[in-house]
Enzyme design. Sequence first.
Site, PDB file in Angstrom:
ATOM      1  N   VAL A  11       0.978  -1.075   0.101  1.00 43.76           N
ATOM      2  CA  VAL A  11       0.059  -0.005   0.111  1.00 43.76           C
ATOM      3  C   VAL A  11       0.638   1.294  -0.082  1.00 43.76           C
ATOM      4  O   VAL A  11       0.642   2.240  -0.728  1.00 43.76           O
ATOM      5  CB  VAL A  11      -0.903   0.010   1.165  1.00 43.76           C
ATOM      6  CG1 VAL A  11      -1.650   1.030   1.221  1.00 43.76           C
ATOM      7  CG2 VAL A  11      -1.922  -1.040   1.088  1.00 43.76           C
ATOM      8  N   ASP A  30      10.300   3.541   6.233  1.00 43.50           N
ATOM      9  CA  ASP A  30      10.137   2.080   6.859  1.00 43.50           C
ATOM     10  C   ASP A  30      11.007   1.821   7.741  1.00 43.50           C
ATOM     11  O   ASP A  30      12.361   2.177   7.649  1.00 43.50           O
ATOM     12  CB  ASP A  30      10.067   0.990   5.576  1.00 43.50           C
ATOM     13  CG  ASP A  30       9.314  -0.284   5.788  1.00 43.50           C
ATOM     14  OD1 ASP A  30       8.396  -0.364   5.328  1.00 43.50           O
ATOM     15  OD2 ASP A  30       9.826  -0.898   6.788  1.00 43.50           O
ATOM     16  N   LEU A 154      -7.274  -0.770  -3.766  1.00 42.19           N
ATOM     17  CA  LEU A 154      -6.324  -1.330  -4.740  1.00 42.19           C
ATOM     18  C   LEU A 154      -5.998  -2.804  -4.759  1.00 42.19           C
ATOM     19  O   LEU A 154      -6.098  -3.261  -3.777  1.00 42.19           O
ATOM     20  CB  LEU A 154      -4.874  -0.700  -4.539  1.00 42.19           C
ATOM     21  CG  LEU A 154      -4.916   0.732  -4.151  1.00 42.19           C
ATOM     22  CD1 LEU A 154      -3.432   0.985  -3.686  1.00 42.19           C
ATOM     23  CD2 LEU A 154      -5.002   1.646  -5.376  1.00 42.19           C
ATOM     24  N   GLU A 156      -4.119  -5.986  -5.646  1.00 40.97           N
ATOM     25  CA  GLU A 156      -2.847  -6.230  -6.007  1.00 40.97           C
ATOM     26  C   GLU A 156      -2.761  -6.822  -7.138  1.00 40.97           C
ATOM     27  O   GLU A 156      -3.568  -7.663  -7.696  1.00 40.97           O
ATOM     28  CB  GLU A 156      -2.354  -7.460  -4.942  1.00 40.97           C
ATOM     29  CG  GLU A 156      -2.077  -7.000  -3.563  1.00 40.97           C
ATOM     30  CD  GLU A 156      -1.502  -8.160  -2.624  1.00 40.97           C
ATOM     31  OE1 GLU A 156      -0.855  -8.799  -3.121  1.00 40.97           O
ATOM     32  OE2 GLU A 156      -1.619  -7.881  -1.327  1.00 40.97           O
ATOM     33  N   ALA A 271     -16.329 -19.094  -9.159  1.00 43.35           N
ATOM     34  CA  ALA A 271     -16.167 -20.408  -8.347  1.00 43.35           C
ATOM     35  C   ALA A 271     -14.712 -20.982  -8.277  1.00 43.35           C
ATOM     36  O   ALA A 271     -13.851 -20.948  -9.246  1.00 43.35           O
ATOM     37  CB  ALA A 271     -17.392 -21.363  -8.418  1.00 43.35           C
ATOM     38  N   GLY A 272     -14.329 -21.678  -7.216  1.00 45.05           N
ATOM     39  CA  GLY A 272     -13.035 -22.391  -7.134  1.00 45.05           C
ATOM     40  C   GLY A 272     -12.560 -22.387  -5.879  1.00 45.05           C
ATOM     41  O   GLY A 272     -13.118 -22.722  -4.879  1.00 45.05           O
ATOM     42  N   GLY A 276      -8.098 -15.594  -0.896  1.00 42.20           N
ATOM     43  CA  GLY A 276      -6.840 -15.584  -0.260  1.00 42.20           C
ATOM     44  C   GLY A 276      -6.273 -14.123  -0.051  1.00 42.20           C
ATOM     45  O   GLY A 276      -7.216 -13.083  -0.403  1.00 42.20           O
ATOM     46  N   CYS A 279      -5.669  -9.201   2.408  1.00 45.01           N
ATOM     47  CA  CYS A 279      -6.825  -8.178   2.504  1.00 45.01           C
ATOM     48  C   CYS A 279      -8.067  -8.886   2.999  1.00 45.01           C
ATOM     49  O   CYS A 279      -8.746  -8.733   4.094  1.00 45.01           O
ATOM     50  CB  CYS A 279      -7.178  -7.473   1.423  1.00 45.01           C
ATOM     51  SG  CYS A 279      -5.902  -6.251   1.132  1.00 45.01           S
ATOM     52  N   LYS A 282      -8.511 -11.200   6.244  1.00 40.74           N
ATOM     53  CA  LYS A 282      -8.154 -10.536   7.671  1.00 40.74           C
ATOM     54  C   LYS A 282      -9.299  -9.515   7.802  1.00 40.74           C
ATOM     55  O   LYS A 282      -9.553  -9.260   8.843  1.00 40.74           O
ATOM     56  CB  LYS A 282      -6.813 -10.027   7.486  1.00 40.74           C
ATOM     57  CG  LYS A 282      -6.292  -8.535   7.114  1.00 40.74           C
ATOM     58  CD  LYS A 282      -4.997  -8.147   7.399  1.00 40.74           C
ATOM     59  CE  LYS A 282      -4.753  -6.953   6.522  1.00 40.74           C
ATOM     60  NZ  LYS A 282      -5.324  -5.745   6.948  1.00 40.74           N
TER      61      LYS A 282
HETATM   62  C1  UDX Z   1      -8.919  -6.861  -2.579  1.00 36.88           C
HETATM   63  C2  UDX Z   1      -9.849  -5.974  -3.117  1.00 36.88           C
HETATM   64  O1  UDX Z   1     -10.326  -5.993  -4.327  1.00 36.88           O
HETATM   65  C3  UDX Z   1      -9.505  -4.311  -3.041  1.00 36.88           C
HETATM   66  O2  UDX Z   1     -10.443  -3.526  -3.464  1.00 36.88           O
HETATM   67  C4  UDX Z   1      -8.801  -4.024  -1.560  1.00 36.88           C
HETATM   68  O3  UDX Z   1      -8.245  -2.876  -1.433  1.00 36.88           O
HETATM   69  C5  UDX Z   1      -7.972  -5.073  -1.094  1.00 36.88           C
HETATM   70  O4  UDX Z   1      -8.728  -6.352  -1.360  1.00 36.88           O
HETATM   71  P1  UDX Z   1      -6.832  -8.148  -3.443  1.00 36.88           P
HETATM   72  O5  UDX Z   1      -6.501  -8.742  -1.925  1.00 36.88           O
HETATM   73  O6  UDX Z   1      -5.717  -7.666  -4.276  1.00 36.88           O
HETATM   74  O7  UDX Z   1      -7.930  -6.729  -3.387  1.00 36.88           O
HETATM   75  O8  UDX Z   1      -7.554  -9.154  -4.411  1.00 36.88           O
HETATM   76  P2  UDX Z   1      -8.651  -9.584  -5.242  1.00 36.88           P
HETATM   77  O9  UDX Z   1      -8.187  -9.107  -6.681  1.00 36.88           O
HETATM   78  O10 UDX Z   1      -9.693  -8.534  -5.008  1.00 36.88           O
HETATM   79  O11 UDX Z   1      -9.121 -11.021  -5.019  1.00 36.88           O
HETATM   80  C6  UDX Z   1      -9.288 -11.510  -3.482  1.00 36.88           C
HETATM   81  C7  UDX Z   1      -9.154 -13.166  -3.778  1.00 36.88           C
HETATM   82  O12 UDX Z   1     -10.300 -13.572  -4.305  1.00 36.88           O
HETATM   83  C8  UDX Z   1      -8.001 -13.721  -4.824  1.00 36.88           C
HETATM   84  O13 UDX Z   1      -7.573 -14.940  -4.141  1.00 36.88           O
HETATM   85  C9  UDX Z   1      -8.882 -14.223  -5.948  1.00 36.88           C
HETATM   86  O14 UDX Z   1      -8.540 -15.371  -6.361  1.00 36.88           O
HETATM   87  C10 UDX Z   1     -10.454 -14.614  -5.199  1.00 36.88           C
HETATM   88  N1  UDX Z   1     -11.323 -14.466  -6.278  1.00 36.88           N
HETATM   89  C11 UDX Z   1     -11.599 -13.347  -6.610  1.00 36.88           C
HETATM   90  C12 UDX Z   1     -12.204 -15.573  -6.430  1.00 36.88           C
HETATM   91  O15 UDX Z   1     -11.929 -16.550  -5.710  1.00 36.88           O
HETATM   92  N2  UDX Z   1     -13.531 -15.563  -7.388  1.00 36.88           N
HETATM   93  C13 UDX Z   1     -13.708 -14.155  -7.806  1.00 36.88           C
HETATM   94  O16 UDX Z   1     -14.806 -14.112  -8.374  1.00 36.88           O
HETATM   95  C14 UDX Z   1     -12.895 -13.174  -7.592  1.00 36.88           C
END
Ligand code: UDX
Length: 449
Positions: A11, A30, A154, A156, A271-272, A276, A279, A282
């Site tokens: 971040v 940091d 955001l 990742e 689905a799957g 993880g 974000c 937690k």
């Molecule tokens: C997320 C939010 O999208 C973002 O707005 C916030 O600020 C931080 O948390 P991020 O942790 O980078 O971002 O991941 P994201 O792309 O949202 O995906 C999260 C998880 O969900 C991944 O493990 C992804 O594989 C899973 N996922 C996502 C699914 O299993 N199915 C989906 O349809 C979408």
Amino acid sequence: MRLSVIGCGYVGLVTGACLAEAGHEVMCTDIDAERIAKLNAGGVPIYEEHLDEVLATARKNGRISYTTDTAEAIQFGDAIFICVGTPPREDGSADLSAIDHVAQQIAAEAKSPKLVVEKSTVPARTGLELQRTLAAYSKGSSITFSVASNPEFLREGTAVYDFFHPDRIVVGVDSDAAAEMMREIYKPILERKFKCQVHKNGCPTEPKVEFLVTTINSAELIKHASNSFLALKISYANVIADLCEKLEGDVEQVTHAMGLDPRIGTQFLKAGLGFGGFCFPKDIQAFIQLSSTVGVDFEILKAAERVNKERIDRFMEKVSKALWVVKGKRVGVLGLAFKANTDDIRFSPAIYVIRRLLEEGAEVHATDPEALGHAQKILPNVHFHEDPYEALRDTHAALVCTEWAAFKNLDWERAGKSMARKLIVDGRNLYSPKRMAELGFEYHSFGRS
Ligand code: UDX
């Protein structure tokens, strides 16, 4: 403007780099001296698309600097972005000790008025505690502090893109002056008055970015409520996938049709293996915990969390059923990162799967385009390969855990020839079951026949 960023993780670094690209002068700090040394030497400690280019430009223009001296960074900026970690504690609540520590340092070291911006994801009412801490530790000095909550949305992997092209910018403030200062900071992004590294010929001017000024508590709630809702959507799709398996439906067809209703939307219904990363898991834990402390039982969110944890069990059931005996089998795992386009393995479903495979006595060969380095540090008993075809050689099963394009586009005809058995268990529904059958594979995925 002169801005300080405390904490150079995903971040903080993206925030600092992008604010410098937008024209501000930024100083990042940091406590990790190695990280700062790497940044000072022109390196980039994390993998994030476009971040290297943005940092290089900021460096060339002299708009970004790095220091391990927190006091120097505090004194530098008119606004200070707090981007330190808020990891989960044993009970799921957010550990706010790093924020508390930084607030005390700001109170002690500031020599001019500061707008203190909380960017780390924090539970509602943290801003109020931040105000109290700044007042309590400034020991009667005449310096004034203002607090703002400016949650990040955001993703990742596309964090730089998301920073320059937000759907909304939320600022929770304690004064009109703080709101104006935040608007000034984001002016280049609101007005799209610069060329970002992503759109080198100029960013699209539409749609207009919403700049939302709220109370601090609302801003904090917006972040948790948004992420939790997305997690709910994923778990919902996963339960539909389980139902499809029992009732001979196809989850891809069902969720696609559902998503065409604009009230539902097509995204986050994949689905799957479930979600993880650092974000969602937690954040939903912290939101459940926060809710319970104020007497609100967030039952649906607890269910979403439980469904997500059980995805690993569902996947392992598929693996065991297909392999019959897991012990002694050589398996190839495609993907270590929690999702594609990142090297982040924190709370990655792939890591949970690998641990289960090792417990059951499998010989694990794994590959990932970016996350090998991190995974090697925590999984000593796994064989790692840069080349996915090498990872699959002589294996009895290929397990797909991350939705990387490189895996989607794998030449399965080639891979299949070197495998001991043509079996794929796909945790991300990457391939067409028909195509895989044509190629002679036994193919299992989620919610599809
Ligand atoms: C997320 C939010 O999208 C973002 O707005 C916030 O600020 C931080 O948390 P991020 O942790 O980078 O971002 O991941 P994201 O792309 O949202 O995906 C999260 C998880 O969900 C991944 O493990 C992804 O594989 C899973 N996922 C996502 C699914 O299993 N199915 C989906 O349809 C979408």
